[in-house]
Design a protein around this motif. Structure first.
Motif, PDB file in Angstrom:
ATOM      1  N   VAL A  11       0.841  -1.199   0.000  1.00  0.00           N
ATOM      2  CA  VAL A  11       0.000   0.000   0.000  1.00  0.00           C
ATOM      3  C   VAL A  11       0.874   1.246   0.000  1.00  0.00           C
ATOM      4  N   THR A  12       1.924   1.234   0.815  1.00  0.00           N
ATOM      5  CA  THR A  12       2.839   2.378   0.874  1.00  0.00           C
ATOM      6  C   THR A  12       3.500   2.612  -0.480  1.00  0.00           C
ATOM      7  N   ASP A  18       2.364   1.664  -3.426  1.00  0.00           N
ATOM      8  CA  ASP A  18       1.335   2.133  -4.357  1.00  0.00           C
ATOM      9  C   ASP A  18       1.059   3.619  -4.168  1.00  0.00           C
ATOM     10  N   ASP A  19       0.972   4.050  -2.903  1.00  0.00           N
ATOM     11  CA  ASP A  19       0.731   5.467  -2.620  1.00  0.00           C
ATOM     12  C   ASP A  19       1.871   6.332  -3.163  1.00  0.00           C
ATOM     13  N   ARG A  20       3.091   5.887  -2.935  1.00  0.00           N
ATOM     14  CA  ARG A  20       4.236   6.678  -3.400  1.00  0.00           C
ATOM     15  C   ARG A  20       4.301   6.724  -4.926  1.00  0.00           C
ATOM     16  N   ARG A  38       1.735   6.548  -6.924  1.00  0.00           N
ATOM     17  CA  ARG A  38       0.635   7.431  -7.333  1.00  0.00           C
ATOM     18  C   ARG A  38       1.036   8.898  -7.143  1.00  0.00           C
ATOM     19  N   GLU A  39       1.664   9.201  -6.002  1.00  0.00           N
ATOM     20  CA  GLU A  39       2.121  10.573  -5.751  1.00  0.00           C
ATOM     21  C   GLU A  39       3.176  10.999  -6.767  1.00  0.00           C
ATOM     22  N   GLU A  76       1.451  11.784 -10.037  1.00  0.00           N
ATOM     23  CA  GLU A  76       0.787  13.089  -9.968  1.00  0.00           C
ATOM     24  C   GLU A  76       1.801  14.216 -10.085  1.00  0.00           C
TER      25      GLU A  76
END
Length: 50
Positions: free
Chosen positions: A10-11, A13-15, A17-18, A21
């Protein structure tokens, strides 16, 4: 152990995605800057030829 792997996933994936962006925002800013520069150059050429 399974929970740790999922939390790490999850971490990551979040990074990712960031980061995506951030790349998109940077690309938009660069494109806008290039468009403004092009418009400025066209105006300068128009003024020279007028």
């Amino acid at each position: 152990m399974n929970y740790r792997l999922e939390a790490a996933r999850v971490t990551i994936d979040d990074r990712l995605r960031e980061a995506e962006e951030h790349r998109l925002l940077r690309a938009l800013r660069l494109r806008n800057r290039a468009e403004r520069t092009t418009q400025r150059a066209r105006r300068a050429l128009t003024n020279l030829t007028a």
